[in-house]
Design a protein around this motif. Sequence first.
Motif, PDB file in Angstrom:
ATOM      1  N   THR A  15       0.836  -1.209   0.000  1.00  0.00           N
ATOM      2  CA  THR A  15       0.000   0.000   0.000  1.00  0.00           C
ATOM      3  C   THR A  15       0.866   1.252   0.000  1.00  0.00           C
ATOM      4  O   THR A  15       1.981   1.235   0.522  1.00  0.00           O
ATOM      5  CB  THR A  15      -0.930   0.023   1.229  1.00  0.00           C
ATOM      6  N   PRO A  16       0.379   2.327  -0.614  1.00  0.00           N
ATOM      7  CA  PRO A  16      -0.883   2.391  -1.332  1.00  0.00           C
ATOM      8  C   PRO A  16      -0.769   1.746  -2.712  1.00  0.00           C
ATOM      9  O   PRO A  16       0.322   1.672  -3.281  1.00  0.00           O
ATOM     10  CB  PRO A  16      -1.133   3.891  -1.471  1.00  0.00           C
ATOM     11  N   CYS A  17      -1.883   1.275  -3.227  1.00  0.00           N
ATOM     12  CA  CYS A  17      -1.900   0.743  -4.586  1.00  0.00           C
ATOM     13  C   CYS A  17      -3.308   0.856  -5.141  1.00  0.00           C
ATOM     14  O   CYS A  17      -4.273   1.091  -4.404  1.00  0.00           O
ATOM     15  CB  CYS A  17      -1.417  -0.710  -4.623  1.00  0.00           C
ATOM     16  N   ALA A 267      -6.059   0.976  -2.121  1.00  0.00           N
ATOM     17  CA  ALA A 267      -5.805   0.289  -0.853  1.00  0.00           C
ATOM     18  C   ALA A 267      -4.788   1.093  -0.053  1.00  0.00           C
ATOM     19  O   ALA A 267      -3.752   1.518  -0.579  1.00  0.00           O
ATOM     20  CB  ALA A 267      -5.273  -1.116  -1.110  1.00  0.00           C
ATOM     21  N   THR A 268      -5.093   1.322   1.219  1.00  0.00           N
ATOM     22  CA  THR A 268      -4.212   2.099   2.087  1.00  0.00           C
ATOM     23  C   THR A 268      -4.190   1.463   3.468  1.00  0.00           C
ATOM     24  O   THR A 268      -5.029   0.628   3.785  1.00  0.00           O
ATOM     25  CB  THR A 268      -4.686   3.568   2.165  1.00  0.00           C
ATOM     26  N   ARG A 269      -3.214   1.852   4.284  1.00  0.00           N
ATOM     27  CA  ARG A 269      -3.126   1.318   5.644  1.00  0.00           C
ATOM     28  C   ARG A 269      -2.995   2.449   6.661  1.00  0.00           C
ATOM     29  O   ARG A 269      -2.412   3.500   6.370  1.00  0.00           O
ATOM     30  CB  ARG A 269      -1.941   0.359   5.776  1.00  0.00           C
ATOM     31  N   THR A 282      -3.109   7.775   7.257  1.00  0.00           N
ATOM     32  CA  THR A 282      -2.878   6.650   6.342  1.00  0.00           C
ATOM     33  C   THR A 282      -1.692   6.944   5.429  1.00  0.00           C
ATOM     34  O   THR A 282      -1.186   8.067   5.382  1.00  0.00           O
ATOM     35  CB  THR A 282      -4.123   6.389   5.471  1.00  0.00           C
ATOM     36  N   SER A 284      -1.761   7.023   2.197  1.00  0.00           N
ATOM     37  CA  SER A 284      -2.237   7.392   0.852  1.00  0.00           C
ATOM     38  C   SER A 284      -2.483   8.889   0.798  1.00  0.00           C
ATOM     39  O   SER A 284      -3.490   9.392   1.308  1.00  0.00           O
ATOM     40  CB  SER A 284      -3.530   6.641   0.510  1.00  0.00           C
ATOM     41  N   SER A 288      -1.316   9.229  -4.542  1.00  0.00           N
ATOM     42  CA  SER A 288      -1.989   7.960  -4.829  1.00  0.00           C
ATOM     43  C   SER A 288      -3.490   8.111  -5.024  1.00  0.00           C
ATOM     44  O   SER A 288      -4.124   7.257  -5.636  1.00  0.00           O
ATOM     45  CB  SER A 288      -1.736   6.946  -3.705  1.00  0.00           C
ATOM     46  N   MET A 339      -6.063  -2.144   7.039  1.00  0.00           N
ATOM     47  CA  MET A 339      -6.222  -1.787   5.634  1.00  0.00           C
ATOM     48  C   MET A 339      -7.595  -1.166   5.415  1.00  0.00           C
ATOM     49  O   MET A 339      -8.606  -1.674   5.896  1.00  0.00           O
ATOM     50  CB  MET A 339      -6.046  -3.016   4.739  1.00  0.00           C
ATOM     51  N   PHE A 341     -10.035   0.853   2.211  1.00  0.00           N
ATOM     52  CA  PHE A 341     -10.179   0.923   0.757  1.00  0.00           C
ATOM     53  C   PHE A 341     -10.970   2.178   0.395  1.00  0.00           C
ATOM     54  O   PHE A 341     -12.076   2.395   0.891  1.00  0.00           O
ATOM     55  CB  PHE A 341     -10.888  -0.320   0.224  1.00  0.00           C
ATOM     56  N   HIS A 354      -0.503   5.745 -10.493  1.00  0.00           N
ATOM     57  CA  HIS A 354      -0.036   4.399 -10.154  1.00  0.00           C
ATOM     58  C   HIS A 354       0.710   3.757 -11.329  1.00  0.00           C
ATOM     59  O   HIS A 354       0.185   3.708 -12.441  1.00  0.00           O
ATOM     60  CB  HIS A 354      -1.221   3.531  -9.736  1.00  0.00           C
TER      61      HIS A 354
END
Length: 375
Positions: A15-17, A267-269, A282, A284, A288, A339, A341, A354
């Motif tokens: 992450t991020p993606c 997707a991030t954390r 997070t 992101s 991103s 995680m 979203f 990305h």
Amino acid sequence: MSDAALPATVADVPTPCLLVDIDKVKRNCKRMTDTARNMGVQLRPHVKTHKTIEGGDITTAGTRRKIVVATLNEAEFFAANGYDDILYGFPISKEKLPRCQKLANQLSEFHIMYDSVEAMQWVKDTPLNPDKKWSVIMKVDTGYGRAGVLWDSDDVVTVAKAAVDADNVKFLGIYTHCGSSYDCTGVDELKKFGTTNTDRLTTVRDKLKSAGIACETVGTGSTPSCSKPADNMAALTEFHPGNYIFYDYEHVRIGACTLDDVAVRVATRVISHKPSKNQLVTNSGFTSVSHDGIKQIGEEFCVVQGHPNLRLVEMSQEHGKIRPATGDLDFGEYPLGTMLFLYPYHSCATAYNHPLYYVHSGEKIVGVWRPTRGW
């Protein structure tokens, strides 16, 4: 990335993606293909949202023909991968013509767009192979106010004749990007807008016909208007939507789709807790997610899946700040590493950040798509 190196599931991605739900992508594309077919209109999908061969193959049903590109980088990328019948959907400028010249000589069909007599003179002064002619489409402004010849001006005949009178040019027809559809809310407004936009475009067609100029192509595009088309859009020859492959939260708000149709998520954390500000931090940021949307609608520009009370309220380059719309955060519900979203407001702007997209079916990662970049 080899299949062996792929993360096994959505829970395993770095992450991020950007996550792409392949099942939703295929469903969205089938719906648009069916819509165009049922209306008797040729679908010429725009590839600027995804910029990938895989996405192009799905939107063209594997034909690798009839696409619109926003950049010459996209045109060259798709041409190098076996695509043909490509429309460069951007008003031509003089410095771009040498690259267009190569594409026009290389492909069986390559079309360019123009909106002035001066631009057409540049085209006429640029030779092609003896067996080739420039294939050109005149861009028309039906009210969006960006580029194109104003639909209700006498310039439409003058600018069209500049191409028709040229020996090395084939005038193909007219096109408009109906970007004002993004100002609509609800199906009724979209259909009313589509009716007006089509009436204006067909007025130009008829005006040119009266001047002895035929339009083989009469095209319009925008994902909202093509997702909920007006009945009279059957009078057109081509649709040019692009974002429908992914959709996004903006289209949900407009009424062009539902949240269940949005095929991409970031997707991030959670990387930090800020109790003093009632916030989660997070990994992101705007690199991103993109900033697009936050100025338009503020803190509701980005939906956190499964957490309707959470809001992405601020971003720096690599950090996002999330807080609840109401009440206090239960930080125990969001331990570090959790995680989340995010459904983006604008998937085109988000996807561009990305270098690859993780493609999944259900929770299983099934591949990666690598978009082209640049102009």
